[in-house]
Design an enzyme around this catalytic site. Structure first.
Site, PDB file in Angstrom:
ATOM      1  N   TRP A 189      -4.035 -17.580 -44.097  1.00 52.20           N
ATOM      2  CA  TRP A 189      -3.666 -16.868 -45.319  1.00 52.20           C
ATOM      3  C   TRP A 189      -4.937 -16.710 -46.150  1.00 52.20           C
ATOM      4  CZ3 TRP A 189      -4.291 -18.601 -50.399  1.00 52.20           C
ATOM      5  CH2 TRP A 189      -3.885 -17.657 -51.353  1.00 52.20           C
ATOM      6  N   GLU A 230      -0.391 -14.781 -42.344  1.00 50.37           N
ATOM      7  CA  GLU A 230       0.614 -14.857 -43.414  1.00 50.37           C
ATOM      8  C   GLU A 230       0.390 -13.801 -44.487  1.00 50.37           C
ATOM      9  OE1 GLU A 230       0.583 -18.629 -45.430  1.00 50.37           O
ATOM     10  OE2 GLU A 230       2.260 -18.101 -46.740  1.00 50.37           O
ATOM     11  N   LYS A 232       1.513 -11.595 -48.109  1.00 47.49           N
ATOM     12  CA  LYS A 232       1.945 -11.943 -49.457  1.00 47.49           C
ATOM     13  C   LYS A 232       2.153 -10.670 -50.259  1.00 47.49           C
ATOM     14  CE  LYS A 232       0.836 -15.262 -53.068  1.00 47.49           C
ATOM     15  NZ  LYS A 232       0.171 -16.527 -53.344  1.00 47.49           N
ATOM     16  N   ASP A 263       6.481 -16.300 -45.490  1.00 45.88           N
ATOM     17  CA  ASP A 263       6.678 -17.328 -46.518  1.00 45.88           C
ATOM     18  C   ASP A 263       7.844 -16.871 -47.390  1.00 45.88           C
ATOM     19  OD1 ASP A 263       6.410 -18.665 -49.100  1.00 45.88           O
ATOM     20  OD2 ASP A 263       4.467 -19.386 -48.417  1.00 45.88           O
ATOM     21  N   HIS A 266       7.063 -15.019 -50.629  1.00 47.79           N
ATOM     22  CA  HIS A 266       6.077 -13.934 -50.629  1.00 47.79           C
ATOM     23  C   HIS A 266       6.671 -12.540 -50.536  1.00 47.79           C
ATOM     24  CE1 HIS A 266       2.389 -16.537 -49.370  1.00 47.79           C
ATOM     25  NE2 HIS A 266       3.023 -17.005 -50.416  1.00 47.79           N
ATOM     26  N   HIS A 290       7.164 -20.135 -43.548  1.00 49.03           N
ATOM     27  CA  HIS A 290       6.749 -21.065 -44.599  1.00 49.03           C
ATOM     28  C   HIS A 290       7.953 -21.217 -45.505  1.00 49.03           C
ATOM     29  CE1 HIS A 290       2.101 -21.412 -44.786  1.00 49.03           C
ATOM     30  NE2 HIS A 290       2.613 -21.874 -43.677  1.00 49.03           N
ATOM     31  N   ASP A 298       6.271 -18.009 -59.611  1.00 47.88           N
ATOM     32  CA  ASP A 298       5.757 -18.998 -58.662  1.00 47.88           C
ATOM     33  C   ASP A 298       6.501 -18.924 -57.334  1.00 47.88           C
ATOM     34  OD1 ASP A 298       4.267 -21.249 -57.759  1.00 47.88           O
ATOM     35  OD2 ASP A 298       6.074 -22.435 -58.014  1.00 47.88           O
ATOM     36  N   ASP A 300       6.134 -21.336 -54.988  1.00 53.32           N
ATOM     37  CA  ASP A 300       5.928 -22.616 -54.303  1.00 53.32           C
ATOM     38  C   ASP A 300       6.669 -23.800 -54.893  1.00 53.32           C
ATOM     39  OD1 ASP A 300       3.815 -21.629 -52.418  1.00 53.32           O
ATOM     40  OD2 ASP A 300       2.872 -21.115 -54.322  1.00 53.32           O
ATOM     41  N   ASP A 330       6.027 -25.122 -47.333  1.00 55.68           N
ATOM     42  CA  ASP A 330       4.907 -24.740 -48.196  1.00 55.68           C
ATOM     43  C   ASP A 330       5.358 -24.729 -49.652  1.00 55.68           C
ATOM     44  OD1 ASP A 330       2.553 -23.908 -49.241  1.00 55.68           O
ATOM     45  OD2 ASP A 330       2.709 -21.834 -48.572  1.00 55.68           O
TER      46      ASP A 330
HETATM   47  C1  RNT Z   1      -0.369 -18.963 -50.453  1.00 57.99           C
HETATM   48  C2  RNT Z   1       0.203 -19.205 -49.112  1.00 57.99           C
HETATM   49  C3  RNT Z   1      -0.441 -20.293 -48.313  1.00 57.99           C
HETATM   50  C4  RNT Z   1      -0.773 -21.510 -49.151  1.00 57.99           C
HETATM   51  C5  RNT Z   1      -1.329 -22.678 -48.359  1.00 57.99           C
HETATM   52  C6  RNT Z   1      -1.906 -23.730 -49.242  1.00 57.99           C
HETATM   53  O1  RNT Z   1       0.341 -18.089 -51.207  1.00 57.99           O
HETATM   54  O2  RNT Z   1       1.581 -19.414 -49.208  1.00 57.99           O
HETATM   55  O3  RNT Z   1       0.348 -20.614 -47.220  1.00 57.99           O
HETATM   56  O4  RNT Z   1       0.318 -21.939 -49.886  1.00 57.99           O
HETATM   57  O5  RNT Z   1      -2.253 -22.224 -47.453  1.00 57.99           O
HETATM   58 ZN    ZN Z   2       2.652 -20.018 -47.405  1.00 56.64          ZN
END
Ligand code: RNT
Ligand code: ZN
Length: 423
Positions: A189, A230, A232, A263, A266, A290, A298, A300, A330
């Site tokens: 990523w 990955e 986003k 993810d 994302h 992920h 956010d 995460d 993640d």
């Molecule tokens: C970032 C991605 C990625 C990170 C990690 C730390 O938006 O989701 O996967 O969270 O590499």
């Molecule tokens: Zn991720």
């Protein structure tokens, strides 16, 4: 208070209730036992890494908020915390490392200088713990990523620096895969993107494609290394445009025979990753997930058992591709006990998988095929009342990990004895 006999009794009743629907709880449990989730090392120290003392996440469009005491300050502490988390999670699981978590012994080793020797300690520990490893290049928290561009940077020197870093990361991944006899997934990523509306969208994407092709030109045995990329939608500082968008990486992964990574945080808020499983897997053999929880800006937050997790775990099971869908976590939250955060998120993901494994899918498919929309909806909603919690508790009991919420006490004790003393 948790009582062994009560858990067993409740399981017996649950077993009967599920049997009435044609579901075998024992077989659901044994399928769950085979699922290995890749825990992300970076929840343990707020995405800091160990390149220098007191390292902090910087740049990359991702952010950690919170200042809960007790974060791991050394690799030893991180391993100790991970061991605690694994001891509270049923099943056997993997560890997902980032390049900045090497054992650099206090020396400044730049990203284009890393090698397997700095990761030997992780391999030794993984062998001792019977844990398999996955890996990630770290293309953020570095002066050469401060502009917000890495592999698509207009300056060839900077691009080459990051190309070299990712090439070295793939070598380290293959080393993990070989040593631990399990393919290591190297996920890439990068933060590259524009804060405001770009004019030239073409050049950065063409550069990224060329950089990736150069990185992938070195071949490794698939038994040692699997590559994932990955995408986003946006990040902090890349609100208007991300070079490695979903379309870009999906097309890239399909055309190069590598793994797309989705993810859960994302995508557009109403866009479902659950939908993408059956759509993309008609064309690719494997995907990486992920598992995360987006909350407003956010992407995460700590994973909990919500509708998104339910939907994605259902799709993993219903598509019958459990061995082809790699599940990694993640999230990073510095506002709470970090060992607790790992445990909540992993247990929630496993619970989602268990509920999916307990579904009378064939019955639902028959209703659907018959056009009986009422019965399909009624059954889906009735299933929400089923005693999956009793099956989960029994599974925890079988795996000798705390049942119900009794693991909270263990986190508190660990905090008193270990994490709270880190000042
Ligand atoms: C970032 C991605 C990625 C990170 C990690 C730390 O938006 O989701 O996967 O969270 O590499
Ligand atoms: Zn991720």
């Amino acid at each position: 208070m948790f009582k062994k006999s009560r858990t067993e009794k409740a399981y017996k009743i649950a077993e009967e209730s599920y049997a009435e629907l044609g579901v075998d709880t024992d077989s659901a449990i044994s399928r769950l036992r085979d699922i290995s989730i890749s825990l992300h090392c970076w929840q343990g120290d707020d995405v800091g890494g160990f390149e220098k003392p007191d390292a902090e996440l910087s740049g990359g469009g991702i952010q950690v908020t919170g200042n809960h005491p007790g974060k791991a300050r050394t690799i030893q502490e991180l391993r100790q915390d991970l061991e605690k988390a694994y001891s509270l999670i049923p099943g056997s699981h993997r560890l997902n490392l980032h390049a900045m978590y090497g054992e650099f012994g206090g020396n400044l080793v730049d990203r284009n200088e890393i090698s397997t020797e700095y990761f030997q300690g992780w391999v030794d520990w993984a062998k001792e713990q019977s844990i398999k490893l996955d890996f990630n290049a770290t293309c953020f928290s570095h002066p050469k990523a401060d502009s917000g561009f890495t592999l698509s940077h207009p300056d060839k020197e900077i691009r080459d620096f990051w190309i070299e870093h990712v090439k070295l990361c793939r070598k380290i991944s293959a080393f993990f895969g070989k040593e631990l006899e399990s393919p290591c997934i190297h996920n890439l990523w990068i933060p590259d993107g524009f804060k405001d509306i770009p004019v030239d969208r073409w050049t950065p994407r063409a550069l990224l494609k060329a950089s990736l092709d150069e990185i992938l030109s070195e071949k490794f045995a698939p038994s040692e290394l699997k590559d994932a990329v990955e995408s986003k939608l946006f990040g902090i500082g890349s609100e208007a445009h991300v070079v490695g968008s979903h379309e870009f990486y999906l097309a890239y992964a399909l055309s190069r025979g590598i793994i797309p990574c989705f993810d859960l945080g994302h995508f557009h808020p109403t866009e479902s990753v659950a939908e993408k499983v059956s759509a993309t897997m008609q064309f690719c053999d494997e995907i990486l997930l992920h598992v995360s929880r987006p909350v407003r800006w956010d992407s995460d937050h700590v994973v909990v058992l919500n509708d998104d997790i339910r939907a994605v775990t259902e799709e993993i099971v219903r598509s019958n591709r459990l061995d082809k869908i790699h599940i990694a976590l993640d999230f990073f939250d510095a506002s709470m006990n970090r060992v607790g955060a790992w445990t909540i998120g992993t247990r929630a993901t496993l619970k989602g998988l268990l509920i999916a494994l307990l579904e009378p899918t064939q019955m639902l498919k028959t209703y659907e095929a018959e056009g009986n929309n009422f019965a399909r909806l009624a059954m889906l909603d009735s299933l929400k009342n089923m005693p999956f919690g009793a099956v989960w508790d029994y599974y925890c009991l079988q795996n000798e990990v705390p049942v119900g919420a009794s693991w909270l006490k263990e986190i508190n004790e660990y905090d008193v004895e270990v994490t709270s003393k880190r000042v």
